[in-house]
Structure formats: structure tokens, C-alpha cells
Write an enzyme that holds these catalytic residues in place. Structure first.
Site, PDB file in Angstrom:
ATOM      1  N   GLU A  62     -13.024  23.800-115.904  1.00  0.00           N
ATOM      2  CA  GLU A  62     -14.002  25.140-116.517  1.00  0.00           C
ATOM      3  C   GLU A  62     -15.299  24.434-117.085  1.00  0.00           C
ATOM      4  O   GLU A  62     -16.367  25.218-116.852  1.00  0.00           O
ATOM      5  CB  GLU A  62     -13.163  25.844-117.760  1.00  0.00           C
ATOM      6  CG  GLU A  62     -11.973  26.733-117.109  1.00  0.00           C
ATOM      7  CD  GLU A  62     -10.934  25.897-116.588  1.00  0.00           C
ATOM      8  OE1 GLU A  62     -10.026  26.399-116.021  1.00  0.00           O
ATOM      9  OE2 GLU A  62     -10.582  24.734-117.009  1.00  0.00           O
ATOM     10  N   GLU A  63     -15.514  23.561-117.700  1.00  0.00           N
ATOM     11  CA  GLU A  63     -16.465  22.975-118.244  1.00  0.00           C
ATOM     12  C   GLU A  63     -17.359  22.712-117.067  1.00  0.00           C
ATOM     13  O   GLU A  63     -18.707  22.680-117.133  1.00  0.00           O
ATOM     14  CB  GLU A  63     -16.210  21.880-119.057  1.00  0.00           C
ATOM     15  CG  GLU A  63     -17.648  20.911-119.748  1.00  0.00           C
ATOM     16  CD  GLU A  63     -18.138  21.840-120.857  1.00  0.00           C
ATOM     17  OE1 GLU A  63     -19.289  21.580-121.179  1.00  0.00           O
ATOM     18  OE2 GLU A  63     -17.500  22.996-121.258  1.00  0.00           O
TER      19      GLU A  63
ATOM     20  N   GLY B 193      -6.797  16.062-122.412  1.00  0.00           N
ATOM     21  CA  GLY B 193      -7.889  16.979-122.809  1.00  0.00           C
ATOM     22  C   GLY B 193      -8.118  17.972-121.624  1.00  0.00           C
ATOM     23  O   GLY B 193      -9.146  18.264-121.328  1.00  0.00           O
TER      24      GLY B 193
ATOM     25  N   ASP C  28     -15.283  15.378-125.494  1.00  0.00           N
ATOM     26  CA  ASP C  28     -16.300  15.542-126.447  1.00  0.00           C
ATOM     27  C   ASP C  28     -17.013  14.178-126.653  1.00  0.00           C
ATOM     28  O   ASP C  28     -16.485  13.093-126.827  1.00  0.00           O
ATOM     29  CB  ASP C  28     -15.272  15.707-127.927  1.00  0.00           C
ATOM     30  CG  ASP C  28     -16.114  16.188-129.001  1.00  0.00           C
ATOM     31  OD1 ASP C  28     -17.362  15.833-128.935  1.00  0.00           O
ATOM     32  OD2 ASP C  28     -15.606  16.738-129.703  1.00  0.00           O
TER      33      ASP C  28
ATOM     34  N   ILE D 208      -4.893  18.814-127.471  1.00  0.00           N
ATOM     35  CA  ILE D 208      -4.513  18.684-128.852  1.00  0.00           C
ATOM     36  C   ILE D 208      -4.798  20.082-129.435  1.00  0.00           C
ATOM     37  O   ILE D 208      -4.064  20.461-130.536  1.00  0.00           O
ATOM     38  CB  ILE D 208      -5.567  17.617-129.453  1.00  0.00           C
ATOM     39  CG1 ILE D 208      -5.126  17.362-130.830  1.00  0.00           C
ATOM     40  CG2 ILE D 208      -7.025  18.426-129.476  1.00  0.00           C
ATOM     41  CD1 ILE D 208      -5.687  16.452-131.574  1.00  0.00           C
TER      42      ILE D 208
ATOM     43  N   ASN E 173      -1.775  14.661-129.427  1.00  0.00           N
ATOM     44  CA  ASN E 173      -2.935  13.820-129.657  1.00  0.00           C
ATOM     45  C   ASN E 173      -2.668  12.628-128.847  1.00  0.00           C
ATOM     46  O   ASN E 173      -2.362  11.595-128.968  1.00  0.00           O
ATOM     47  CB  ASN E 173      -2.986  13.428-131.024  1.00  0.00           C
ATOM     48  CG  ASN E 173      -4.278  12.695-131.424  1.00  0.00           C
ATOM     49  OD1 ASN E 173      -4.895  12.197-130.461  1.00  0.00           O
ATOM     50  ND2 ASN E 173      -4.535  12.559-132.734  1.00  0.00           N
ATOM     51  N   ALA E 174      -3.571  12.784-127.641  1.00  0.00           N
ATOM     52  CA  ALA E 174      -3.303  11.760-126.698  1.00  0.00           C
ATOM     53  C   ALA E 174      -3.759  10.298-126.982  1.00  0.00           C
ATOM     54  O   ALA E 174      -3.668   9.239-126.897  1.00  0.00           O
ATOM     55  CB  ALA E 174      -4.059  11.835-125.261  1.00  0.00           C
TER      56      ALA E 174
END
Length: 267
Positions: free
Chosen positions: A247-248, A92, A171, A116, A148-149
Site C-alpha cells: 500500500e505504501e 511490518g 519507519d 506491531i 514486535n519483530a
């Protein structure tokens, strides 16, 4: 990562913005390798495998714009059975802040981002290409793929391959009915233990306390992971990179939010 935000104005524009949520339990609508023997890592890290500068700026991202295929087994020297293999993976990876920081801090290790969302993968891939052109000899150890890990991470990596595995601001899937979509859960931890080598490290960071507690609970209850103490982590440069370079994470800091992290060792 669950939010998309501004970063690195030199590379980022409206073309890369997209929705933040994709259901990872849906069937996979893009190619993926049958097993690690089908992955040609020389496409992602051409310079490391002795290929030309022209090859080094081509992109194979598994997106519509930069497709890749996995039609057959590739030579052992290219599929991870040889000396050159991915050792750091960021699941992610979003806009790639951590993988670029890791690539710079660990120039002899190969770093791979998995994401993803196709537009984010295109953004990261195009930034990789730009940085390789602008900084000859640098960032050859950084690449990214759309995948899609949750479904396919072990299709890319072999048993005991990875030294470090990162989950940064995943998430949280707040709804009770969506908790099975969380990237860290009992079943997936067994898969992560399979691809981590003994004493390899799993890193998880979030700004959601409830999700942090979920991470701790599930990792504590898994017999193949051991929580590392602050003393054991004091010399680990990845902590600072994970804290500051995503970044988050930067967004959380700007908003004076809280961050919670844990690091576990594969036993």
C-alpha cells in the site's frame, strides 16, 4: 509502515485507522512465545495442517479481539519442526498487500506477516478470513500476527528457516536519537542472518534515500550478507511484487515519488 492510507475499499473502514508510529523499543505488552517450540502454526494455517473449514476461518492474531497464548511447547508436527513451516516473512506488513500477493504468487510456500499495530493486524486477519471464505482453497498459506519483530522475531522462527525476509517502507526514524529504532541495524542483521537459510534473501525497499543508504551501509558491512546484482535478480518475481503491491508503494507511485531497494543474500 510509517503511513496509513486508503486501500481495498471492500475491506477497509475507519475502524482500522490508528497512529502510524509505535516505539518498538518499549516493553512488549502482549504475549509472545518463549521460543519456536511454543508456536502452534496450525492455528494460523489450519487447512495446511489438515484441519476443518470451521477451524480455517478462526483467527488467532495476538490482539485483544483475537487473542492467542503460548503457554507450553506444542507437538513437533505443528511447531515448525515438521514439513510445514513458514518460509516467507514480511516484517511490518501494514495492510498486508505484499503478503497477499506473495501467497497468490507462491501457493506452495507459507507466508507470514508481522505487524506491531493491533488494528492493522485485525484488518489483515479479517481480510484473510474473508478471502478464504470467498476463494475456497486459496489464501490458506497466508496469515498474520501482532508482535514486535525487533524484540521477538527469533522467538517465532528457527535457525535457517526462512527463504525470504521483507522490509518494505519501514519507519525511517529521521531523528538522530531515534536511529536505534530502525528495523535494519547491525545487531538485528545478525538475528536476521540466524533465521535465514544459506542463500536466503533479505529484501528492503523505501522511498527515503537516506534510509536506503543506511540499509546499504549496514548490509555491506555485515559479513553474513552479500549484495545481489541486477543480473542475479532479473528472474526474481519478488522484486516486482515488492515494488508494486504494498500500500505504501502504491502511494509513492501515485505521488510520483522515488523508490529505492536492495536485495542481499545470506552467505
Amino acid at each position: 509502515r510509517r503511513c496509513v492510507q486508503e486501500t481495498d475499499a471492500e475491506y477497509m473502514g475507519q475502524d482500522f485507522r490508528m497512529r502510524a508510529h509505535i516505539n518498538p523499543l518499549n516493553s512488549t505488552p502482549f504475549p509472545y512465545p518463549l521460543n519456536p517450540d511454543y508456536v502452534d502454526w496450525s492455528l494460523h494455517y489450519p487447512a495446511i495442517f489438515g484441519k476443518s473449514q470451521q477451524e480455517n476461518i478462526k483467527l488467532y492474531l495476538n490482539t485483544g479481539e483475537y487473542p492467542t497464548e503460548y503457554p507450553k511447547e506444542v507437538l513437533a508436527e505443528y511447531n515448525g519442526r515438521g514439513q510445514n513451516k513458514v518460509e516467507f516473512a514480511d516484517v511490518g506488513c501494514g495492510y498486508g498487500g505484499l503478503i497477499f500477493a506473495l501467497g497468490k504468487a507462491f501457493p506452495t510456500n507459507i507466508v507470514f506477516g508481522m505487524e506491531i499495530r493491533d488494528k492493522l493486524v485485525n484488518f489483515v486477519g479479517e481480510k484473510v478470513r474473508a478471502l478464504r471464505i470467498e476463494n475456497p482453497g486459496q489464501f490458506n498459506n497466508v496469515s498474520v500476527i501482532r508482535t514486535n519483530a525487533m524484540r521477538h522475531i527469533s522467538n517465532y522462527f528457527r535457525r535457517g528457516q526462512l527463504l525470504k525476509l521483507f522490509f518494505c517502507f519501514p519507519d525511517p526514524h529521521f531523528k538522530k536519537s531515534h536511529e536505534r529504532r530502525r528495523i535494519i541495524n547491525t545487531g538485528l542483521l545478525t538475528e536476521y542472518a540466524y533465521i535465514l537459510r544459506p542463500k536466503g534473501r533479505l529484501y528492503a525497499i523505501t522511498d527515503v534515500k537516506n534510509l536506503h543508504e543506511w540499509h546499504v551501509q549496514h548490509l555491506d558491512n555485515h559479513k553474513l550478507f552479500r549484495k545481489l546484482s541486477e543480473e542475479e535478480l532479473k528472474d526474481d518475481p519478488c522484486i516486482e511484487l515488492m515494488w508494486n503491491e504494498t500500500e505504501e508503494g502504491k502511494k509513492v507511485a501515485r505521488n510520483n515519488g522515488h523508490k529505492f531497494y536492495v536485495v542481499y543474500e545470506r552467505v
